[in-house]
Design a protein around this motif. Sequence first.
Motif, PDB file in Angstrom:
ATOM      1  N   ALA A 382       0.394  11.062   0.845  1.00  0.00           N
ATOM      2  CA  ALA A 382      -0.798  11.613   0.202  1.00  0.00           C
ATOM      3  C   ALA A 382      -0.738  11.476  -1.310  1.00  0.00           C
ATOM      4  O   ALA A 382      -1.754  11.261  -1.968  1.00  0.00           O
ATOM      5  CB  ALA A 382      -0.959  13.076   0.600  1.00  0.00           C
ATOM      6  N   LEU A 383       0.476  11.615  -1.868  1.00  0.00           N
ATOM      7  CA  LEU A 383       0.617  11.500  -3.320  1.00  0.00           C
ATOM      8  C   LEU A 383       0.772  10.047  -3.768  1.00  0.00           C
ATOM      9  O   LEU A 383       0.244   9.654  -4.815  1.00  0.00           O
ATOM     10  CB  LEU A 383       1.826  12.322  -3.785  1.00  0.00           C
ATOM     11  CG  LEU A 383       1.699  13.842  -3.635  1.00  0.00           C
ATOM     12  CD1 LEU A 383       3.020  14.500  -3.979  1.00  0.00           C
ATOM     13  CD2 LEU A 383       0.588  14.392  -4.509  1.00  0.00           C
ATOM     14  N   GLY A 384       1.503   9.264  -2.985  1.00  0.00           N
ATOM     15  CA  GLY A 384       1.802   7.898  -3.412  1.00  0.00           C
ATOM     16  C   GLY A 384       0.679   6.918  -3.166  1.00  0.00           C
ATOM     17  O   GLY A 384       0.440   6.016  -3.977  1.00  0.00           O
ATOM     18  N   LEU A 385      -0.061   7.100  -2.053  1.00  0.00           N
ATOM     19  CA  LEU A 385      -1.120   6.156  -1.708  1.00  0.00           C
ATOM     20  C   LEU A 385      -2.251   6.129  -2.736  1.00  0.00           C
ATOM     21  O   LEU A 385      -2.688   5.044  -3.139  1.00  0.00           O
ATOM     22  CB  LEU A 385      -1.661   6.476  -0.311  1.00  0.00           C
ATOM     23  CG  LEU A 385      -2.644   5.462   0.275  1.00  0.00           C
ATOM     24  CD1 LEU A 385      -2.008   4.074   0.342  1.00  0.00           C
ATOM     25  CD2 LEU A 385      -3.117   5.897   1.663  1.00  0.00           C
ATOM     26  N   PRO A 386      -2.742   7.282  -3.217  1.00  0.00           N
ATOM     27  CA  PRO A 386      -3.789   7.227  -4.239  1.00  0.00           C
ATOM     28  C   PRO A 386      -3.344   6.500  -5.501  1.00  0.00           C
ATOM     29  O   PRO A 386      -4.114   5.737  -6.092  1.00  0.00           O
ATOM     30  CB  PRO A 386      -4.090   8.701  -4.524  1.00  0.00           C
ATOM     31  CG  PRO A 386      -3.704   9.407  -3.282  1.00  0.00           C
ATOM     32  CD  PRO A 386      -2.519   8.661  -2.774  1.00  0.00           C
ATOM     33  N   VAL A 387      -2.099   6.737  -5.920  1.00  0.00           N
ATOM     34  CA  VAL A 387      -1.586   6.045  -7.108  1.00  0.00           C
ATOM     35  C   VAL A 387      -1.558   4.542  -6.871  1.00  0.00           C
ATOM     36  O   VAL A 387      -1.949   3.744  -7.737  1.00  0.00           O
ATOM     37  CB  VAL A 387      -0.177   6.568  -7.465  1.00  0.00           C
ATOM     38  CG1 VAL A 387       0.410   5.761  -8.623  1.00  0.00           C
ATOM     39  CG2 VAL A 387      -0.241   8.042  -7.823  1.00  0.00           C
ATOM     40  N   LEU A 388      -1.098   4.156  -5.662  1.00  0.00           N
ATOM     41  CA  LEU A 388      -1.031   2.742  -5.334  1.00  0.00           C
ATOM     42  C   LEU A 388      -2.422   2.114  -5.321  1.00  0.00           C
ATOM     43  O   LEU A 388      -2.632   1.002  -5.838  1.00  0.00           O
ATOM     44  CB  LEU A 388      -0.355   2.571  -3.974  1.00  0.00           C
ATOM     45  CG  LEU A 388      -0.120   1.134  -3.494  1.00  0.00           C
ATOM     46  CD1 LEU A 388       0.766   0.383  -4.483  1.00  0.00           C
ATOM     47  CD2 LEU A 388       0.484   1.126  -2.108  1.00  0.00           C
ATOM     48  N   LEU A 389      -3.398   2.826  -4.758  1.00  0.00           N
ATOM     49  CA  LEU A 389      -4.770   2.305  -4.715  1.00  0.00           C
ATOM     50  C   LEU A 389      -5.361   2.164  -6.110  1.00  0.00           C
ATOM     51  O   LEU A 389      -6.053   1.184  -6.406  1.00  0.00           O
ATOM     52  CB  LEU A 389      -5.648   3.227  -3.863  1.00  0.00           C
ATOM     53  CG  LEU A 389      -5.356   3.232  -2.356  1.00  0.00           C
ATOM     54  CD1 LEU A 389      -6.212   4.272  -1.646  1.00  0.00           C
ATOM     55  CD2 LEU A 389      -5.590   1.847  -1.763  1.00  0.00           C
ATOM     56  N   VAL A 390      -5.095   3.145  -6.968  1.00  0.00           N
ATOM     57  CA  VAL A 390      -5.595   3.070  -8.346  1.00  0.00           C
ATOM     58  C   VAL A 390      -5.009   1.862  -9.070  1.00  0.00           C
ATOM     59  O   VAL A 390      -5.710   1.110  -9.768  1.00  0.00           O
ATOM     60  CB  VAL A 390      -5.279   4.373  -9.107  1.00  0.00           C
ATOM     61  CG1 VAL A 390      -5.545   4.202 -10.598  1.00  0.00           C
ATOM     62  CG2 VAL A 390      -6.120   5.520  -8.566  1.00  0.00           C
ATOM     63  N   LEU A 391      -3.692   1.666  -8.900  1.00  0.00           N
ATOM     64  CA  LEU A 391      -3.044   0.548  -9.570  1.00  0.00           C
ATOM     65  C   LEU A 391      -3.550  -0.788  -9.024  1.00  0.00           C
ATOM     66  O   LEU A 391      -3.803  -1.732  -9.792  1.00  0.00           O
ATOM     67  CB  LEU A 391      -1.531   0.646  -9.410  1.00  0.00           C
ATOM     68  CG  LEU A 391      -0.860   1.804 -10.175  1.00  0.00           C
ATOM     69  CD1 LEU A 391       0.617   1.844  -9.861  1.00  0.00           C
ATOM     70  CD2 LEU A 391      -1.081   1.644 -11.671  1.00  0.00           C
ATOM     71  N   LEU A 392      -3.704  -0.871  -7.694  1.00  0.00           N
ATOM     72  CA  LEU A 392      -4.220  -2.115  -7.113  1.00  0.00           C
ATOM     73  C   LEU A 392      -5.658  -2.373  -7.565  1.00  0.00           C
ATOM     74  O   LEU A 392      -6.031  -3.512  -7.890  1.00  0.00           O
ATOM     75  CB  LEU A 392      -4.162  -2.042  -5.594  1.00  0.00           C
ATOM     76  CG  LEU A 392      -2.764  -2.139  -4.966  1.00  0.00           C
ATOM     77  CD1 LEU A 392      -2.841  -1.931  -3.458  1.00  0.00           C
ATOM     78  CD2 LEU A 392      -2.132  -3.486  -5.281  1.00  0.00           C
ATOM     79  N   GLY A 393      -6.463  -1.303  -7.606  1.00  0.00           N
ATOM     80  CA  GLY A 393      -7.829  -1.453  -8.077  1.00  0.00           C
ATOM     81  C   GLY A 393      -7.889  -1.904  -9.518  1.00  0.00           C
ATOM     82  O   GLY A 393      -8.684  -2.783  -9.895  1.00  0.00           O
ATOM     83  N   GLY A 394      -7.012  -1.336 -10.349  1.00  0.00           N
ATOM     84  CA  GLY A 394      -6.958  -1.744 -11.751  1.00  0.00           C
ATOM     85  C   GLY A 394      -6.542  -3.187 -11.906  1.00  0.00           C
ATOM     86  O   GLY A 394      -7.069  -3.922 -12.758  1.00  0.00           O
ATOM     87  N   ALA A 395      -5.578  -3.613 -11.077  1.00  0.00           N
ATOM     88  CA  ALA A 395      -5.108  -5.005 -11.163  1.00  0.00           C
ATOM     89  C   ALA A 395      -6.216  -5.973 -10.771  1.00  0.00           C
ATOM     90  O   ALA A 395      -6.390  -7.028 -11.382  1.00  0.00           O
ATOM     91  CB  ALA A 395      -3.895  -5.181 -10.257  1.00  0.00           C
ATOM     92  N   VAL A 396      -6.984  -5.597  -9.721  1.00  0.00           N
ATOM     93  CA  VAL A 396      -8.093  -6.451  -9.289  1.00  0.00           C
ATOM     94  C   VAL A 396      -9.159  -6.554 -10.373  1.00  0.00           C
ATOM     95  O   VAL A 396      -9.673  -7.646 -10.680  1.00  0.00           O
ATOM     96  CB  VAL A 396      -8.692  -5.916  -7.981  1.00  0.00           C
ATOM     97  CG1 VAL A 396      -9.988  -6.660  -7.638  1.00  0.00           C
ATOM     98  CG2 VAL A 396      -7.703  -6.061  -6.836  1.00  0.00           C
TER      99      VAL A 396
END
Length: 413
Positions: A382-396
Motif C-alpha cells: 500500500a505504501l510502496g505501490l503508490p510511490v512506484l506509480l508516481v515515479l513511473l508516471g513521472g518517467a513517462v
Amino acid sequence: MAALVTLLLSVWFVTLQSRHARGTDSYRRQVSFEYNPGRNESVTDSSSPSVPNVLHVRAVGRNDTIHYLWSTLGAPTVLLVYTSSPSSSLHINWTRLELRDPSSAVRIQPPKSVVYSTAVIFSRLFEYDDVKDTADLSQTPDSSFYPTYQLEDFTWDDVNATLNHSALTAQLRGRNATGQLFDNGSIAFRISAFEGSGRDPDLPHLLHTANSSQLDFVIDGLEPRGNKSRFGLELIALEAEGVRREVRVCTTIDDEYTPSIFQTDKLVAVTGNGSDVLSYLQWKPVAYSSPKAARADSMPSRHYSLRRGRNQSLPASSIAYAFFGPDLRGGSHVSAMNVSFGIAGGELYNSTRYISWSSLIGYGDPPQDSFSVLVIAIMAVALGLPVLLVLLGGAVVCALHRKRLHRGYVAVN
C-alpha cells in the motif's frame, strides 16, 4: 530508486516482524513438574473427599528460576516466585500446611534468592439470570444472581492422573462438594508450561515465552439454574508491600491470529511510576462455547474495574497464605477483578453448556504481538505501490516531453 528503497526496507521490516510474531526468542528454560513435593503419599486423609493437589512447576534458566505452585488446597491458586538462583528449591511443611494458620509452610531455599513473588487466587464463580440480555455483571440486579459457587468448597480430582511430563500439561478439575446441579459437569483449570517461546496452536493462539505459563479456565456441563444463565469469574491478586496491580488494554489493527479480536488485556504488577512490570496475567477478551474453539464458537469476554484494599472478600484458605502469611489478608496489596463471558444478544450458556477462557501468567514484561506478516506485506504494498506509480508516471511524462522537444528541433546548416 526511492520506490526500490521503500520496498527493500519493507521486506527487511517484514522479516524482522515475522520472526518476532513466530516467537523465535532463543531464551529457553528447563521445565519440570513435581506433584505434592515432599509429601508422604502413603498417608491419606480418608475423611476428605478431595485430593491435596499441589503441583510444582520449576522453570530453570541460565542464572535464575521461576517457581509456579498450582494448588487446590482451599481456593484454586497459582503462586509465582522468581529467584536469582538456578539452584533454588521449594520446601513444604505438610503438617503445618494443614493447620488453620499455615504461615511459613511453603518456603524457597535459599530465602535470599527470592527476588519477587505474587499469587492469583480464583475465588468465586458467579451465575446470574440475564433476563434483560445485557451480558453485564455491573448492570445485573442482585436479585438475578444465584448463590455464588465458592471454589474453595469444591472437591478436586487428582491432578497427578493428568500430568503429561513431555507435553508439560496438567489439569485441576473440580466439582461442587454437594454434588447438586453439577451432575457430570465440572470446572477445570488446564495448565501448560513452556521451555521457550511460541504460539498456542488453538484459538486464541496466545503468544508465550519461557517466562510464562498458560491457564485455560473451562466450565463444562454445569447444570444452569436459569433459562438465561451467564457466568463470571472472580480472581484476586496478592502482592508484597510496594507493588500494585493495574489493568492495561492494548489495541491493534491486526487480528490474523485471533480473528475479529483487536485487543489484549493485561493485569500487571508494577512498582514506582508503573514503568517497571514485575508480572502479569494476560488474555484476549474472547471465550469459546465449544471444545473445538473455532471462530464460529467465539464469544466476547469482558473485565470489570479493579477493586483494591481491605474490602475484598478473601477465601478462608489458599496456599498463598502459606507463603505470604496472614498479614497479607485484606491489606492494601490485595486486588480483585471479575471477568464475565458473553455478549448482549449473543449465545447463552444454556445452548452449549460449555465455556473456555485462556490467559497467560508470567514474570517480567508480557509478550506482545507485533503486526503479522500478512498485514505488514499489505502495508508495504500500500505504501510502496503508490510511490512506484508516481515515479513511473513521472518517467513517462518526462520521456514524452523529451520526445516532443526532439521532434521540433531543426538543425542549422
